[in-house]
Enzyme design. Structure first.
Site, PDB file in Angstrom:
ATOM      1  N   ASP A 223     -14.320  26.661   3.614  1.00 27.43           N
ATOM      2  CA  ASP A 223     -15.627  27.000   4.168  1.00 27.43           C
ATOM      3  C   ASP A 223     -16.575  27.483   3.066  1.00 27.43           C
ATOM      4  O   ASP A 223     -16.188  28.283   2.216  1.00 27.43           O
ATOM      5  CB  ASP A 223     -15.423  28.122   5.205  1.00 27.43           C
ATOM      6  CG  ASP A 223     -16.641  28.372   6.055  1.00 27.43           C
ATOM      7  OD1 ASP A 223     -17.100  27.437   6.718  1.00 27.43           O
ATOM      8  OD2 ASP A 223     -17.142  29.525   6.057  1.00 27.43           O
ATOM      9  N   GLU A 302     -16.251  22.200   1.837  1.00 29.60           N
ATOM     10  CA  GLU A 302     -17.511  22.184   2.584  1.00 29.60           C
ATOM     11  C   GLU A 302     -18.550  22.759   1.631  1.00 29.60           C
ATOM     12  O   GLU A 302     -18.700  23.978   1.513  1.00 29.60           O
ATOM     13  CB  GLU A 302     -17.446  23.035   3.854  1.00 29.60           C
ATOM     14  CG  GLU A 302     -18.685  22.833   4.711  1.00 29.60           C
ATOM     15  CD  GLU A 302     -19.343  24.089   5.254  1.00 29.60           C
ATOM     16  OE1 GLU A 302     -20.203  23.966   6.138  1.00 29.60           O
ATOM     17  OE2 GLU A 302     -19.033  25.206   4.798  1.00 29.60           O
TER      18      GLU A 302
HETATM   19  O1  ISL Z   1     -24.485  25.213  10.292  1.00 26.26           O
HETATM   20  C1  ISL Z   1     -25.357  25.298   9.495  1.00 26.26           C
HETATM   21  C2  ISL Z   1     -26.689  25.089   9.936  1.00 26.26           C
HETATM   22  O2  ISL Z   1     -26.753  23.812  10.519  1.00 26.26           O
HETATM   23  C3  ISL Z   1     -25.062  25.588   8.102  1.00 26.26           C
HETATM   24  O3  ISL Z   1     -26.030  26.312   7.529  1.00 26.26           O
HETATM   25  C4  ISL Z   1     -23.734  26.291   7.992  1.00 26.26           C
HETATM   26  O4  ISL Z   1     -23.895  27.627   8.237  1.00 26.26           O
HETATM   27  C5  ISL Z   1     -23.156  26.068   6.639  1.00 26.26           C
HETATM   28  O5  ISL Z   1     -22.877  24.717   6.616  1.00 26.26           O
HETATM   29  C6  ISL Z   1     -21.858  26.814   6.418  1.00 26.26           C
HETATM   30  O6  ISL Z   1     -20.968  26.505   7.458  1.00 26.26           O
HETATM   31  C7  ISL Z   1     -19.727  27.090   7.529  1.00 26.26           C
HETATM   32  O7  ISL Z   1     -19.751  28.484   7.347  1.00 26.26           O
HETATM   33  C8  ISL Z   1     -20.430  29.246   8.333  1.00 26.26           C
HETATM   34  C9  ISL Z   1     -20.004  28.878   9.738  1.00 26.26           C
HETATM   35  O8  ISL Z   1     -20.894  29.447  10.660  1.00 26.26           O
HETATM   36  C10 ISL Z   1     -19.988  27.386   9.940  1.00 26.26           C
HETATM   37  O9  ISL Z   1     -19.551  27.069  11.231  1.00 26.26           O
HETATM   38  C11 ISL Z   1     -19.105  26.806   8.882  1.00 26.26           C
HETATM   39  O10 ISL Z   1     -18.909  25.434   9.021  1.00 26.26           O
HETATM   40  C12 ISL Z   1     -20.105  30.680   8.037  1.00 26.26           C
HETATM   41  O11 ISL Z   1     -18.722  30.835   7.907  1.00 26.26           O
END
Ligand code: ISL
Length: 584
Positions: A223, A302
């Protein structure tokens, strides 16, 4: 259609037939809250997943990725982890996780879990200890605590925003009751960022990786992989400070999306993203995983990082195995843009010897069956509300099926998000009182957020909760329309989206498309995307073609179409927004 015409435009060389599993794996993302509920509490759980694994074997995927199932107060649906080594009771127990992993392996499915190393939950024992401790203490040193600016420290230490809206800093009250230091949270207030310059943090995550490897997992989706290290001194940032800051600007030519607050784009680098120091972390993790017993365990980044040359640095041979290709996900319905993204992706990933990891949907973005039915001249919205422009469902699904046929025809790995195999649209009529995404609340509803792509999956049309669980409870409401998309409405029905996915996945596996070479075909150009995917020995050649033009495209005589995203009304003619696979 001779070999010579295509060889001239080679895009990507083939992999050997014995390449490691992850180079061409199709990986199905399960969002545990919303896939299958075994106990009727309205929230999906691990036993629910285990019971329905045969569905995934039959779908024809190679692996599953599970979004977080760890102990969490669920302020960000589990991306706020309070204990990385245990399961939240709403999802089950460690025994349930073991059973899930074993059950998946029995069916030949690999299991990837989510690792959340940028931040913990504020309920994590480390953060609770940090709050109880003094400024400057070792406990505070695991997070990013700083004195505020201003006469009495009443202003945040810098101008960094939270990705979810509002300020990226929160002030704490010290033990003596006075307002004290501030801590950084790039996401919600309940998600304090770790200080990765502290070796204790690195050691803890190495131990967490080992813990899950010992439990038998096959990899980790990492993440916010571009966020762990912050620029020294935490300087102010003069780029976009809110999600919507620049999203109504005209789209720059050749680019689909404005750079968002969670992204590092070309040019000046935001001090919170894509810092050089992250790579050292991934080299350590890679060597840790490489020391594990076979089969190979993987890391998938990610990382919202542009351009692709910069993203490819995450998948150099001693770092991660895969990185989501969000440029592909962000590509609007335009053939030239798709061709450019495909060309660049192969160029950059091949230069570092990595596969390209294609993806069209996940739990953070508007589902592609809806996204592609929106006005393509506008940036991708963060959720859709009932009073906003609605997607054209029919057009969106037609394009989504074609886009998936394009994706699964491309060599490399691909991720599928639960429900996309049903052609499931975004929920766009959810009443606000149900919304749980912190984005919605932190922006006071200015951003709708991600709940619309997280709605529980429909399995059976005429059953409580559409077969999601044994009761009629669902943690987010299922739209009226979802019944028609239920698994039982599509299984065995020729031409359904589910059967299309099944047949594409079977053919992809059988023909080894994921390991093939790619070369532009002479029909590619204008509104047409066309390439040939060939096996290493050239014994098998598949034409993958998508027609985005207004007129039907006439295939060369003798082309044998094996798969089509919609019926071809006239044989040999590919209508608008339709994709085909053909033997040549
Ligand atoms: O989802 C977003 C807006 O569309 C992105 O900004 C997202 O927050 C970013 O891709 C990081 O995502 C990951 O970390 C976040 C979590 O909320 C997301 O679900 C996860 O995929 C924080 O842990």
């Amino acid at each position: 259609m001779t070999q010579n015409t295509t060889a001239a435009a080679q895009l990507h060389p083939a992999d050997p037939a014995d390449a490691p599993w992850w180079r061409d794996a199709v990986i199905y993302q399960i969002y545990p809250r919303s896939w299958a509920d075994s106990d009727g509490d309205g929230i999906g759980d691990l036993p629910g997943i285990t019971a329905r694994l045969p569905y995934l074997r039959d779908l024809g995927v190679d692996a599953i990725w599970l979004s977080p199932f760890y102990v969490s107060p669920m302020h960000d649906a589990g991306y706020d982890v309070a204990d990385y080594r245990n399961i939240d009771p709403i999802f089950g127990s460690l025994d349930d996780a073991d059973a899930l992993i074993a059950g998946a392996h029995d069916l030949g499915l690999k299991v990837i879990v989510d690792l959340v190393p940028n931040h913990s939950s504020s309920a994590h024992e480390w953060f609770q200890a940090a709050l109880a401790a003094e400024p400057g203490s070792a406990e505070r040193g695991r997070y990013i605590f700083r004195e505020g600016k201003g006469e009495n420290g009443e202003e945040p230490p810098n101008n960094w925003p939270s990705v979810f809206g509002g300020n990226g800093w929160t002030r704490v009250t010290e033990a003596d009751g006075t307002p004290g230091q501030w801590y950084l949270h790039i996401f919600d207030t309940t998600q304090p960022d770790y200080d990765w310059t502290n070796p204790e943090v690195g050691d803890e995550f190495a131990s967490i990786l080992e813990f899950w490897c010992e439990r038998g997992v096959d990899g980790f989706r990492v993440d916010v992989a571009h966020g762990l290290v912050k620029e020294e001194g935490l300087p102010d940032w003069d780029g976009p400070l809110q999600m919507l800051d620049n999203s109504d600007a005209a789209l720059p030519s050749g680019e689909d999306e404005p750079i968002r607050v969670h992204e590092a784009g070309p040019g000046a680098k935001p001090p919170m993203w894509d810092q050089e120091g992250v790579h050292e972390i991934y080299r350590r993790w890679r060597s840790l995983l490489d020391k594990q017993p076979s089969p190979e365990r993987i890391l998938c980044a990610e990382a919202w990082v542009k351009p692709e040359s910069q993203l490819a640095r995450y998948v150099r041979s001693d770092e991660m195995h895969q990185a989501f290709n969000f440029d592909f996900l962000d590509t609007h319905w335009n053939a030239e843009r798709f061709r450019n993204v495909i060309t660049t992706s192969f160029e950059e990933n091949d230069a570092v010897g990595a596969p390209t990891t294609w993806v069209l949907s996940n739990h953070d973005v508007v589902r592609h069956a809806s996204r592609l039915g929106l006005d393509q001249s506008l940036p991708r919205p963060n959720g859709i509300a009932a009073d906003q422009a609605q997607p054209n469902a029919e057009l969106g699904l037609r394009r989504a099926r074609a886009a998936t046929m394009l994706m699964l025809g491309l060599p490399g790995s691909a991720y599928i998000y639960q429900g996309e195999e049903l052609g499931l649209p975004e929920s766009t009529d959810m009443p606000d009182e149900f919304r749980q995404d912190p984005t919605f609340h932190r922006t006071e509803g200015k951003e709708i957020g991600r709940d619309g792509c997280r709605v529980p999956i429909p399995w059976v049309r005429d059953a409580p909760s559409l077969g999601f669980g044994p009761s009629d409870r669902t943690w987010l409401p299922q739209p009226e329309s979802y019944g028609a998309y239920a698994v039982d409405q599509q299984a065995g029905v020729a031409g359904s989206t589910l059967e299309l996915y099944r047949s594409m996945l079977a053919a992809r596996r059988e023909a080894g498309l994921g390991l093939g070479s790619a070369a532009w075909h002479e029909l590619s150009g204008g509104d047409v995307i066309a390439f040939v995917n060939a096996s290493a020995d050239d014994s098998r050649r598949t034409l993958v073609l998508v027609n985005l033009g207004a007129e039907p495209l006439v295939l060369p005589a003798g082309t044998v179409v094996t798969h089509q995203s919609e019926d071809l009304t006239t044989e040999g003619h590919v209508p608008t927004d339709v994709a085909v696979w053909a033997r040549i």
